[in-house]
Design an enzyme around this catalytic site. Structure first.
Site, PDB file in Angstrom:
ATOM      1  CB  SER A  64      -0.947   0.024   1.206  1.00  0.00           C
ATOM      2  OG  SER A  64      -0.208  -0.024   2.411  1.00  0.00           O
ATOM      3  CG  ASP A  83      -4.559   5.662   6.688  1.00  0.00           C
ATOM      4  OD1 ASP A  83      -3.414   5.580   7.179  1.00  0.00           O
ATOM      5  OD2 ASP A  83      -4.917   5.016   5.683  1.00  0.00           O
ATOM      6  CG  HIS A 102      -1.537   3.872   4.353  1.00  0.00           C
ATOM      7  ND1 HIS A 102      -2.805   3.422   4.718  1.00  0.00           N
ATOM      8  CD2 HIS A 102      -0.877   2.813   3.864  1.00  0.00           C
ATOM      9  CE1 HIS A 102      -2.893   2.131   4.454  1.00  0.00           C
ATOM     10  NE2 HIS A 102      -1.743   1.734   3.934  1.00  0.00           N
TER      11      HIS A 102
END
Length: 374
Positions: free
Chosen positions: A49, A346, A349
């Site tokens: 990610s 978040d 990240h």
């Protein structure tokens, strides 16, 4: 009199620290644009990610579970959801831009233009196979697109475009990958000691992946290490304790950062050994760990809010603004007023601004090793 002298000395020390921090923050502006001298015509990315530009979004299993498929992800640059796990651009976006290339399209976007490279990274991906993790009683319900799967995609892609000679001016990034094994293990009740035992296998899997990439025709390869995971809001929330000695000077969990350093050390040693076998291949360790510490150390002079350095911008609950049951993108979860004052987007990240600064640091660190005509 003695008190006055001590005050003066303290003020001198403080001013020196401020000047030094400003110097650290400003020096990275001097090398902007120099990556264009490398004349990369393509960039290829494998990973998770931290670098996924939309593959997870297009996978049924991954796309269903990923919170990155919902607004406010993408709000500050693309102004729509792209599958990037940030409020805007990622490090790979800034690296592409600095190379004078377009953003990398996700491989799963079958109608995309791949003439300048492709992105095979998938949010939630691991280096180890799903089967290998299952043997360790670690579940990966997020995605099955592990490093080996991404390499299979890459292989089929290169077969479709032909000669490996076309890759001699390409840049490859193998990772960051391998960190999710630790994240999944720790979140599913494994101890740090148990997770630590996986490190040699994870490193060897990554190195095997690098060998595959070399076989494809890659000549310049970056292999990033892991961030100091003890500084991440999600981990700080999970491992929260009243023991002051459990934290370092940045209020990061010492034992988790020790795990990250242990992994990074093994990866670096493996890269050193690999260089002996492939003297004509440029293999570069991407020092994500020290890049992140630089960011924390200079955070205030870089414009981040000193009271929010480890708080999620998009989130709610607890001292780190992070709650596993109500994460960013869920109904009613707020976003901070000024995203540029936060490092964490978040709780897992980072924000676009943090990624931009990290990319700048990494480019400066890696540029001398790329043997470009700068």
């Amino acid at each position: 009199m003695a008190l006055t002298i001590r005050v003066v000395i303290l003020l001198i020390i403080m001013s020196f620290v401020v000047v030094q921090q400003k110097g650290d923050a400003q020096k990275h502006k001097k090398t902007e644009g120099l990556l264009m001298n490398c004349r990369f015509d393509k960039i290829y990315q494998l990973g998770n990610s931290l670098s996924d530009t939309g593959n997870c979004l297009r996978e049924k299993l991954c796309g269903t579970h990923s919170s990155c498929r919902r607004f406010p992800y993408g709000m500050n640059f693309f102004h729509k959801v792209t599958g990037r796990c940030s409020d805007g651009m990622l490090m790979i976006d800034f690296i592409a831009r600095e190379s004078g290339l377009p953003f990398l399209n996700p491989f799963k976007d079958r109608n995309a233009d791949f003439s300048h490279g492709a992105n095979f990274a998938v949010a939630g991906a691991t280096a180890l196979s799903v089967e290998s993790l299952a043997e360790k009683n670690i579940a990966t319900s997020f995605t099955n697109s592990t490093l080996s799967v991404q390499l299979h995609w890459m292989s089929s892609h290169f077969k479709s475009i032909g000669s490996s000679e076309k890759l001699k001016n390409s840049l490859f990034l193998v990772g960051e990958i391998g960190g999710n094994e630790f994240n999944y293990g720790l979140s599913q009740g494994k101890s740090i000691k148990e997770v630590r035992k996986m490190v040699p296998e994870v490193v060897q899997t990554i190195i095997h992946g690098v060998k595959r990439v070399i076989d494809f025709g890659a000549t310049r390869i970056i292999i990033p290490g892991n961030f100091p995971i003890g500084c991440v809001a999600a981990m700080l929330t999970k491992f929260k304790t009243n023991k002051i000695t459990a934290y370092d000077e940045y209020h990061c969990v010492k034992d988790l950062n020790s795990l990250a350093r242990f992994f990074n050390h093994h990866l670096q040693q493996a890269i050193v050994e690999m260089k002996k076998k492939y003297p004509n291949i440029i293999l570069i360790y991407g020092d994500y760990y020290n890049a992140y510490l630089w960011l924390l150390r200079n955070a205030v002079s870089l414009g981040f809010d000193k009271n929010s350095l480890q708080k999620a911008c998009c989130g709610t609950g607890g001292i780190y603004n992070y709650n596993t049951s109500r994460t960013c993108g869920a109904p009613g979860v707020p976003v901070c007023v000024d995203q540029s004052t936060h490092i964490s987007w978040d709780g897992i990240h980072l924000t676009q601004k943090a990624y931009k600064l990290l990319a700048r640091w990494l480019i400066d660190d890696m540029l001398p090793q790329l043997n470009c005509h700068v």
